[in-house]
Write a protein that holds these residues in place. Sequence first.
Motif, PDB file in Angstrom:
ATOM      1  N   GLY A  50      32.763  61.337  42.153  1.00 19.91           N
ATOM      2  CA  GLY A  50      32.411  61.582  43.539  1.00 19.91           C
ATOM      3  C   GLY A  50      31.112  62.348  43.621  1.00 19.91           C
ATOM      4  O   GLY A  50      30.668  62.963  42.644  1.00 19.91           O
ATOM      5  N   ILE A  51      30.517  62.314  44.810  1.00 17.15           N
ATOM      6  CA  ILE A  51      29.248  62.998  45.024  1.00 17.15           C
ATOM      7  C   ILE A  51      29.269  63.611  46.412  1.00 17.15           C
ATOM      8  O   ILE A  51      29.764  63.023  47.374  1.00 17.15           O
ATOM      9  CB  ILE A  51      28.066  62.014  44.828  1.00 17.15           C
ATOM     10  N   SER A  52      28.727  64.813  46.508  1.00 15.93           N
ATOM     11  CA  SER A  52      28.741  65.534  47.774  1.00 15.93           C
ATOM     12  C   SER A  52      27.757  64.929  48.769  1.00 15.93           C
ATOM     13  O   SER A  52      26.969  64.045  48.435  1.00 15.93           O
ATOM     14  CB  SER A  52      28.378  67.000  47.528  1.00 15.93           C
ATOM     15  N   ARG A  53      27.804  65.432  49.979  1.00 17.28           N
ATOM     16  CA  ARG A  53      26.979  64.881  51.053  1.00 17.28           C
ATOM     17  C   ARG A  53      25.488  64.939  50.732  1.00 17.28           C
ATOM     18  O   ARG A  53      24.748  64.001  51.028  1.00 17.28           O
ATOM     19  CB  ARG A  53      27.277  65.618  52.353  1.00 17.28           C
ATOM     20  N   SER A  54      25.071  66.020  50.135  1.00 23.50           N
ATOM     21  CA  SER A  54      23.647  66.169  49.803  1.00 23.50           C
ATOM     22  C   SER A  54      23.288  65.539  48.465  1.00 23.50           C
ATOM     23  O   SER A  54      22.115  65.362  48.149  1.00 23.50           O
ATOM     24  CB  SER A  54      23.285  67.648  49.764  1.00 23.50           C
ATOM     25  N   GLY A  55      24.295  65.246  47.674  1.00 24.85           N
ATOM     26  CA  GLY A  55      24.063  64.737  46.323  1.00 24.85           C
ATOM     27  C   GLY A  55      23.961  65.828  45.280  1.00 24.85           C
ATOM     28  O   GLY A  55      23.794  65.539  44.093  1.00 24.85           O
ATOM     29  N   GLY A  56      24.100  67.063  45.708  1.00 25.23           N
ATOM     30  CA  GLY A  56      23.906  68.172  44.784  1.00 25.23           C
ATOM     31  C   GLY A  56      25.094  68.475  43.896  1.00 25.23           C
ATOM     32  O   GLY A  56      24.955  69.161  42.872  1.00 25.23           O
ATOM     33  N   VAL A  57      26.238  67.955  44.267  1.00 29.82           N
ATOM     34  CA  VAL A  57      27.454  68.204  43.478  1.00 29.82           C
ATOM     35  C   VAL A  57      28.096  66.872  43.117  1.00 29.82           C
ATOM     36  O   VAL A  57      28.251  66.001  43.976  1.00 29.82           O
ATOM     37  CB  VAL A  57      28.465  69.057  44.272  1.00 29.82           C
ATOM     38  N   THR A  58      28.443  66.726  41.874  1.00 29.40           N
ATOM     39  CA  THR A  58      29.138  65.532  41.423  1.00 29.40           C
ATOM     40  C   THR A  58      30.385  65.938  40.636  1.00 29.40           C
ATOM     41  O   THR A  58      30.466  67.047  40.102  1.00 29.40           O
ATOM     42  CB  THR A  58      28.259  64.643  40.535  1.00 29.40           C
ATOM     43  N   LYS A  59      31.306  65.033  40.592  1.00 25.19           N
ATOM     44  CA  LYS A  59      32.580  65.279  39.888  1.00 25.19           C
ATOM     45  C   LYS A  59      32.970  63.985  39.203  1.00 25.19           C
ATOM     46  O   LYS A  59      32.855  62.921  39.803  1.00 25.19           O
ATOM     47  CB  LYS A  59      33.654  65.676  40.908  1.00 25.19           C
ATOM     48  N   TYR A  60      33.417  64.082  37.944  1.00 20.39           N
ATOM     49  CA  TYR A  60      33.754  62.891  37.170  1.00 20.39           C
ATOM     50  C   TYR A  60      35.134  63.024  36.546  1.00 20.39           C
ATOM     51  O   TYR A  60      35.539  64.104  36.116  1.00 20.39           O
ATOM     52  CB  TYR A  60      32.726  62.677  36.052  1.00 20.39           C
ATOM     53  N   ALA A  61      35.806  61.908  36.456  1.00 21.53           N
ATOM     54  CA  ALA A  61      37.035  61.862  35.678  1.00 21.53           C
ATOM     55  C   ALA A  61      36.690  62.018  34.199  1.00 21.53           C
ATOM     56  O   ALA A  61      35.624  61.581  33.759  1.00 21.53           O
ATOM     57  CB  ALA A  61      37.755  60.537  35.905  1.00 21.53           C
ATOM     58  N   ASP A  62      37.583  62.622  33.455  1.00 18.78           N
ATOM     59  CA  ASP A  62      37.323  62.842  32.030  1.00 18.78           C
ATOM     60  C   ASP A  62      37.048  61.537  31.294  1.00 18.78           C
ATOM     61  O   ASP A  62      36.256  61.495  30.354  1.00 18.78           O
ATOM     62  CB  ASP A  62      38.516  63.551  31.383  1.00 18.78           C
ATOM     63  N   SER A  63      37.687  60.466  31.741  1.00 15.07           N
ATOM     64  CA  SER A  63      37.569  59.178  31.046  1.00 15.07           C
ATOM     65  C   SER A  63      36.182  58.562  31.154  1.00 15.07           C
ATOM     66  O   SER A  63      35.852  57.663  30.376  1.00 15.07           O
ATOM     67  CB  SER A  63      38.603  58.200  31.599  1.00 15.07           C
ATOM     68  N   VAL A  64      35.373  59.036  32.100  1.00 13.09           N
ATOM     69  CA  VAL A  64      34.045  58.441  32.284  1.00 13.09           C
ATOM     70  C   VAL A  64      32.905  59.437  32.082  1.00 13.09           C
ATOM     71  O   VAL A  64      31.728  59.042  32.137  1.00 13.09           O
ATOM     72  CB  VAL A  64      33.913  57.778  33.671  1.00 13.09           C
ATOM     73  N   LYS A  65      33.229  60.686  31.865  1.00  9.92           N
ATOM     74  CA  LYS A  65      32.176  61.693  31.678  1.00  9.92           C
ATOM     75  C   LYS A  65      31.263  61.319  30.520  1.00  9.92           C
ATOM     76  O   LYS A  65      31.712  60.921  29.455  1.00  9.92           O
ATOM     77  CB  LYS A  65      32.818  63.057  31.404  1.00  9.92           C
ATOM     78  N   GLY A  66      29.970  61.452  30.777  1.00  8.49           N
ATOM     79  CA  GLY A  66      28.985  61.122  29.751  1.00  8.49           C
ATOM     80  C   GLY A  66      28.612  59.658  29.705  1.00  8.49           C
ATOM     81  O   GLY A  66      27.647  59.283  29.031  1.00  8.49           O
ATOM     82  N   ARG A  67      29.372  58.817  30.407  1.00  7.14           N
ATOM     83  CA  ARG A  67      29.069  57.377  30.416  1.00  7.14           C
ATOM     84  C   ARG A  67      28.667  56.890  31.798  1.00  7.14           C
ATOM     85  O   ARG A  67      27.846  55.991  31.938  1.00  7.14           O
ATOM     86  CB  ARG A  67      30.291  56.574  29.938  1.00  7.14           C
ATOM     87  N   PHE A  68      29.270  57.456  32.833  1.00  2.71           N
ATOM     88  CA  PHE A  68      29.010  57.033  34.211  1.00  2.71           C
ATOM     89  C   PHE A  68      28.213  58.108  34.940  1.00  2.71           C
ATOM     90  O   PHE A  68      28.399  59.302  34.711  1.00  2.71           O
ATOM     91  CB  PHE A  68      30.311  56.812  34.957  1.00  2.71           C
ATOM     92  N   THR A  69      27.359  57.654  35.855  1.00  2.05           N
ATOM     93  CA  THR A  69      26.593  58.573  36.689  1.00  2.05           C
ATOM     94  C   THR A  69      26.559  58.043  38.111  1.00  2.05           C
ATOM     95  O   THR A  69      26.268  56.864  38.328  1.00  2.05           O
ATOM     96  CB  THR A  69      25.151  58.714  36.172  1.00  2.05           C
ATOM     97  N   THR A  70      26.840  58.916  39.052  1.00  2.33           N
ATOM     98  CA  THR A  70      26.731  58.521  40.445  1.00  2.33           C
ATOM     99  C   THR A  70      25.562  59.235  41.099  1.00  2.33           C
ATOM    100  O   THR A  70      25.231  60.377  40.737  1.00  2.33           O
ATOM    101  CB  THR A  70      28.034  58.797  41.217  1.00  2.33           C
ATOM    102  N   SER A  71      24.931  58.560  42.042  1.00  8.13           N
ATOM    103  CA  SER A  71      23.809  59.130  42.779  1.00  8.13           C
ATOM    104  C   SER A  71      23.795  58.522  44.169  1.00  8.13           C
ATOM    105  O   SER A  71      24.487  57.535  44.428  1.00  8.13           O
ATOM    106  CB  SER A  71      22.486  58.857  42.047  1.00  8.13           C
ATOM    107  N   ARG A  72      23.015  59.117  45.041  1.00  5.54           N
ATOM    108  CA  ARG A  72      22.939  58.600  46.405  1.00  5.54           C
ATOM    109  C   ARG A  72      21.550  58.835  46.967  1.00  5.54           C
ATOM    110  O   ARG A  72      20.827  59.727  46.544  1.00  5.54           O
ATOM    111  CB  ARG A  72      23.989  59.270  47.297  1.00  5.54           C
ATOM    112  N   ASP A  73      21.238  58.008  47.957  1.00  7.99           N
ATOM    113  CA  ASP A  73      20.000  58.166  48.716  1.00  7.99           C
ATOM    114  C   ASP A  73      20.387  58.076  50.184  1.00  7.99           C
ATOM    115  O   ASP A  73      20.698  56.977  50.682  1.00  7.99           O
ATOM    116  CB  ASP A  73      18.992  57.078  48.334  1.00  7.99           C
TER     117      ASP A  73
END
Length: 123
Positions: A50-73
């Motif tokens: 998940g990603i916060s409204r501003s994009g400044g905070v992200t949260k990842y499940a352990d199973s995808v950490k280091g492999r997946f990245t989320t971003s927003r514009d």
Amino acid sequence: QVQLVESGGGLVQTGGSLRLSCAASGRTFSSYAMGWFRQAPGKEREFVCGISRSGGVTKYADSVKGRFTTSRDNAKNTVWLQMNSLKPEDTAVYYCAAGRVVVTARPNEYEYWGQGTQVTVSS
């Protein structure tokens, strides 16, 4: 009201990459935290990241950490999920979701959902 449309899914080999997009309608996209979830056949829907409204905070499940990245514009009303080093166990329908919450892994905190996009990772 927010409408979400995912795209970018497909078939990829183990170790490959995909980039999912989620385009949102409306002028209030920046008011929503965004989450990515997935559901494999016979399994419950699970939080990916998940990603916060501003994009400044992200949260990842352990199973995808280091492999997946989320971003927003927020200017483009779009959130992305970059998936690298894909594994067969990543095979699922991937959904984006929007909620007027802080970033959370709880699906019932999200108000709006896309239709999903299939990701298949072959071994």
